[in-house]
Design a protein around this motif. Structure first.
Motif, PDB file in Angstrom:
ATOM      1  N   ARG A  71       5.478   3.100   5.598  1.00 17.13           N
ATOM      2  CA  ARG A  71       4.567   4.248   5.680  1.00 17.13           C
ATOM      3  C   ARG A  71       5.315   5.550   5.428  1.00 17.13           C
ATOM      4  N   ASP A  74       6.025   5.956   1.786  1.00 21.54           N
ATOM      5  CA  ASP A  74       4.788   6.360   1.100  1.00 21.54           C
ATOM      6  C   ASP A  74       4.537   7.860   1.274  1.00 21.54           C
ATOM      7  N   ARG A  75       4.774   8.391   2.484  1.00 19.73           N
ATOM      8  CA  ARG A  75       4.595   9.835   2.716  1.00 19.73           C
ATOM      9  C   ARG A  75       5.607  10.641   1.912  1.00 19.73           C
TER      10      ARG A  75
END
Length: 161
Positions: A71, A74-75
């Protein structure tokens, strides 16, 4: 083999020192720009050859769990700080590379962070003691990966040792 009570006391001392220093570093970290976890990801990518790292290797290197790393990557990709591509050697794998923008941000934050590390760690120990600390921490880290009583092979040591 060391006495168990001394071993536990040494661990407690190491743990408390680490927590105290990390709190001081976190308080000074420019978290309005980037989080410590994001910095850890960028730090590990910048140390890899070509500033590219397989996601699987990144998961092993950072201090957070695998789902959190995915995650977070992805950010970082959404912010343009890293780029994700398929691993040509493993169709299921992903390569994460730092972008020029990501590297510029990393360098800016790294200088600030290194100053804080120098203030909080460098003032307390001289160069010989810092060298001893590096050696002791490396031995502890490598010892965890080895069965009790066995020393690591020279081939298992990092290249920069």
């Amino acid at each position: 083999m060391a006495d168990r009570a001394i071993t536990v006391a040494a661990w407690e001392s190491l743990f408390r020192a680490q927590v105290t220093i990390m709190r001081a570093l976190a308080a000074e970290f420019p978290s309005e720009i980037i989080s410590l976890n994001e910095y850890d990801v960028l730090f590990n990518i910048t140390r890899a050859p070509g500033r590219r790292l397989r996601l699987k290797e990144l998961n092993r290197a950072v201090l957070i769990t695998q789902p959190s790393v995915s995650r977070l990557v992805d950010r970082l990709a959404a912010r343009g700080l890293v780029a994700k591509t398929h691993d040509p050697e493993d169709g299921r794998g992903t390569i994460v590379a730092i972008t020029e923008e990501g590297f510029a941000l990393f360098r800016r934050v790294a200088f600030t962070h290194m100053d804080a590390i120098d203030r909080h760690v460098g003032h307390a120990l001289d160069e010989r003691e810092l060298g001893d600390l590096i050696e002791l921490c490396d031995r502890l880290r490598l010892g965890v990966a080895e069965p009790v009583g066995e020393a690591p092979d020279d081939d298992a040591l990092p290249a920069d040792s």
